[in-house]
Design an enzyme around this catalytic site. Structure first.
Site, PDB file in Angstrom:
ATOM      1  N   ASP A 177      -9.852   2.625   3.144  1.00  0.00           N
ATOM      2  CA  ASP A 177      -9.923   1.990   4.476  1.00  0.00           C
ATOM      3  C   ASP A 177     -10.573   2.909   5.517  1.00  0.00           C
ATOM      4  O   ASP A 177     -11.378   2.459   6.341  1.00  0.00           O
ATOM      5  CB  ASP A 177      -8.522   1.605   4.971  1.00  0.00           C
TER       6      ASP A 177
ATOM      7  N   LYS B 238       0.807  -1.232   0.000  1.00  0.00           N
ATOM      8  CA  LYS B 238       0.000   0.000   0.000  1.00  0.00           C
ATOM      9  C   LYS B 238       0.841   1.284   0.000  1.00  0.00           C
ATOM     10  O   LYS B 238       0.469   2.269  -0.635  1.00  0.00           O
ATOM     11  CB  LYS B 238      -0.929   0.026   1.222  1.00  0.00           C
TER      12      LYS B 238
HETATM   13  P1  NAP Z   1       0.478  -3.206  10.017  1.00  0.00           P
HETATM   14  O1  NAP Z   1       0.702  -2.005   9.178  1.00  0.00           O
HETATM   15  O2  NAP Z   1       1.469  -4.328   9.963  1.00  0.00           O
HETATM   16  O3  NAP Z   1       0.335  -2.700  11.557  1.00  0.00           O
HETATM   17  C1  NAP Z   1       0.235  -3.631  12.604  1.00  0.00           C
HETATM   18  C2  NAP Z   1      -0.048  -2.901  13.923  1.00  0.00           C
HETATM   19  O4  NAP Z   1      -0.295  -3.897  14.920  1.00  0.00           O
HETATM   20  C3  NAP Z   1       1.098  -2.045  14.432  1.00  0.00           C
HETATM   21  O5  NAP Z   1       0.573  -0.926  15.115  1.00  0.00           O
HETATM   22  C4  NAP Z   1       1.793  -2.991  15.420  1.00  0.00           C
HETATM   23  O6  NAP Z   1       2.499  -2.307  16.450  1.00  0.00           O
HETATM   24  C5  NAP Z   1       0.595  -3.683  16.022  1.00  0.00           C
HETATM   25  N1  NAP Z   1       0.930  -4.987  16.586  1.00  0.00           N
HETATM   26  C6  NAP Z   1       1.263  -6.119  15.922  1.00  0.00           C
HETATM   27  N2  NAP Z   1       1.474  -7.126  16.792  1.00  0.00           N
HETATM   28  C7  NAP Z   1       1.271  -6.611  18.048  1.00  0.00           C
HETATM   29  C8  NAP Z   1       1.330  -7.156  19.353  1.00  0.00           C
HETATM   30  N3  NAP Z   1       1.639  -8.450  19.554  1.00  0.00           N
HETATM   31  N4  NAP Z   1       1.033  -6.351  20.390  1.00  0.00           N
HETATM   32  C9  NAP Z   1       0.701  -5.048  20.193  1.00  0.00           C
HETATM   33  N5  NAP Z   1       0.645  -4.482  18.975  1.00  0.00           N
HETATM   34  C10 NAP Z   1       0.916  -5.247  17.916  1.00  0.00           C
HETATM   35  O7  NAP Z   1      -0.929  -3.891   9.686  1.00  0.00           O
HETATM   36  P2  NAP Z   1      -2.284  -3.182   9.134  1.00  0.00           P
HETATM   37  O8  NAP Z   1      -2.292  -3.214   7.658  1.00  0.00           O
HETATM   38  O9  NAP Z   1      -2.459  -1.879   9.819  1.00  0.00           O
HETATM   39  O10 NAP Z   1      -3.386  -4.264   9.612  1.00  0.00           O
HETATM   40  C11 NAP Z   1      -3.693  -4.446  10.998  1.00  0.00           C
HETATM   41  C12 NAP Z   1      -4.873  -5.426  11.126  1.00  0.00           C
HETATM   42  O11 NAP Z   1      -6.017  -4.846  10.523  1.00  0.00           O
HETATM   43  C13 NAP Z   1      -4.669  -6.763  10.399  1.00  0.00           C
HETATM   44  O12 NAP Z   1      -5.222  -7.779  11.214  1.00  0.00           O
HETATM   45  C14 NAP Z   1      -5.488  -6.628   9.138  1.00  0.00           C
HETATM   46  O13 NAP Z   1      -5.985  -7.870   8.662  1.00  0.00           O
HETATM   47  C15 NAP Z   1      -6.636  -5.751   9.631  1.00  0.00           C
HETATM   48  N6  NAP Z   1      -7.269  -4.945   8.558  1.00  0.00           N
HETATM   49  C16 NAP Z   1      -8.621  -5.032   8.440  1.00  0.00           C
HETATM   50  C17 NAP Z   1      -9.259  -4.281   7.464  1.00  0.00           C
HETATM   51  C18 NAP Z   1     -10.739  -4.389   7.311  1.00  0.00           C
HETATM   52  O14 NAP Z   1     -11.266  -3.915   6.287  1.00  0.00           O
HETATM   53  N7  NAP Z   1     -11.464  -4.944   8.265  1.00  0.00           N
HETATM   54  C19 NAP Z   1      -8.528  -3.426   6.628  1.00  0.00           C
HETATM   55  C20 NAP Z   1      -7.143  -3.338   6.791  1.00  0.00           C
HETATM   56  C21 NAP Z   1      -6.510  -4.121   7.775  1.00  0.00           C
HETATM   57  P3  NAP Z   1       4.028  -1.814  16.230  1.00  0.00           P
HETATM   58  O15 NAP Z   1       3.941  -0.518  15.502  1.00  0.00           O
HETATM   59  O16 NAP Z   1       4.549  -1.690  17.600  1.00  0.00           O
HETATM   60  O17 NAP Z   1       4.717  -2.905  15.416  1.00  0.00           O
END
Ligand code: NAP
Length: 284
Positions: free
Chosen positions: A103, A69
């Site tokens: 999003d 992205k």
């Molecule tokens: P990303 O850019 O990889 O960000 C992940 C986030 O999660 C970061 O803030 C990370 O913190 C935090 N994190 C990961 N593991 C953690 C842990 N064990 N404890 C605390 N914090 C943790 O991912 P993303 O694209 O934002 O996606 C995040 C989630 O949203 C995914 O599950 C994805 O499937 C979902 N999502 C859903 C939709 C929807 O339409 N429903 C759309 C987009 C994404 P740090 O910064 O400290 O690493």
């Protein structure tokens, strides 16, 4: 290929988990459109060729998922919101290579569907990754007071700063506050929150027993929105429901962000009910 038929695709790496093909193909079928949607695994090093290739082949549009992205911004003409968010999840090939991020609007519509208005409400977002960026930006734009809580504090601080700067560059006066905190501060801040959003991957399959905050911090007056959609009913949502909170699951956002992309590409009203049913069937 029939001249009237358009191809669409989601690109990502990995890509096997994507719900977008079933969701969009169900929409095309229900409207009697011949268009088709596929998923392709594209490593980040090949993204430029994949985007230009899809345009050359006459694709209608693309979606992008992890980890493409942010990189995609280099190859598109982004709309102002996508540009400020710093990430693109939708590309439209009409009249060029236009980039959008749906999003944030998807999250806003999921809240609105549940009767939740964010204006002048305090929204605690856990996470500062790609999805959290889009949501924080959109909800601040819609007048919410935002608290960003993240494991990596630097990232939360950067996001709070970017949202403030981005809104002022868009000519929008920031009428509310944006704050960043570490996860250790959630306990002292959550009493002031009206809405809690989990925008981390905590609770996602296969770690389905994980929860981003201790359950005893949840309370009945809180609206709890988990953007994780696999599983649909996460541990955070089940613990929230037990305590009488209003809950919203990640499927709602997934469908709304997809519906917005569908509208950008086709100009047609997206059949959201059909799209939601297709996703839910696939998740079972
Ligand atoms: P990303 O850019 O990889 O960000 C992940 C986030 O999660 C970061 O803030 C990370 O913190 C935090 N994190 C990961 N593991 C953690 C842990 N064990 N404890 C605390 N914090 C943790 O991912 P993303 O694209 O934002 O996606 C995040 C989630 O949203 C995914 O599950 C994805 O499937 C979902 N999502 C859903 C939709 C929807 O339409 N429903 C759309 C987009 C994404 P740090 O910064 O400290 O690493």
């Amino acid at each position: 290929m029939n001249n009237m038929m358009r191809m669409y695709a989601v690109l990502g790496d990995p890509i096997g988990h994507s719900m977008s093909p079933v969701m969009h193909n169900a929409a095309f079928e229900s409207l009697g459109m011949p268009d088709r949607y596929h998923a392709f695994r594209v490593p980040i090093s090949d993204l430029r060729d994949a985007i230009y290739g899809a345009k050359a082949l006459g694709f209608g549009g693309l979606n992008l998922t992890i980890p493409l992205k942010e990189e995609a911004l280099k190859y598109v003409d982004p709309d102002p919101i996508a540009s400020k968010i710093g990430a693109v999840n939708t590309i439209d090939f009409k009249g060029g290579i236009r980039g959008y991020n749906t999003d944030g609007i998807g999250a806003l519509r999921a809240l609105e569907d549940a009767g939740v208005n964010v204006a002048d409400r305090t929204v605690m977002i856990i996470g500062a990754g790609g999805a959290a960026r889009a949501i924080a930006f959109q909800l601040a734009y819609s007048g919410g007071r935002i608290v960003i809580a993240n494991r990596t504090l630097d990232r939360a601080e950067r996001l709070a700063h970017d949202v403030g700067m981005g809104l002022s560059e868009l000519g929008k006066t920031l009428s509310t506050s944006i704050k960043s905190i570490g996860l250790d501060m959630i306990e002292s801040e959550i009493a002031d929150a009206d809405i809690l959003i989990n925008a981390t991957s905590v609770g996602m399959h296969p770690d389905i027993d994980a929860i981003p905050i201790p359950p005893d911090l949840l309370r009945p007056e809180l609206v709890v929105f988990d953007i994780v959609y696999n599983p649909r009913y996460t541990k955070l949502l089940s613990e929230s429901e037990k305590r009488g909170a209003i809950t919203i699951d990640g499927v709602q956002m997934l469908v709304h962000q997809g519906a917005e992309a569908f509208f950008i590409w086709t100009g047609r009203a997206p059949p959201e009910g059909v799209m939601r049913e297709a996703v839910i069937r696939e998740l079972l």
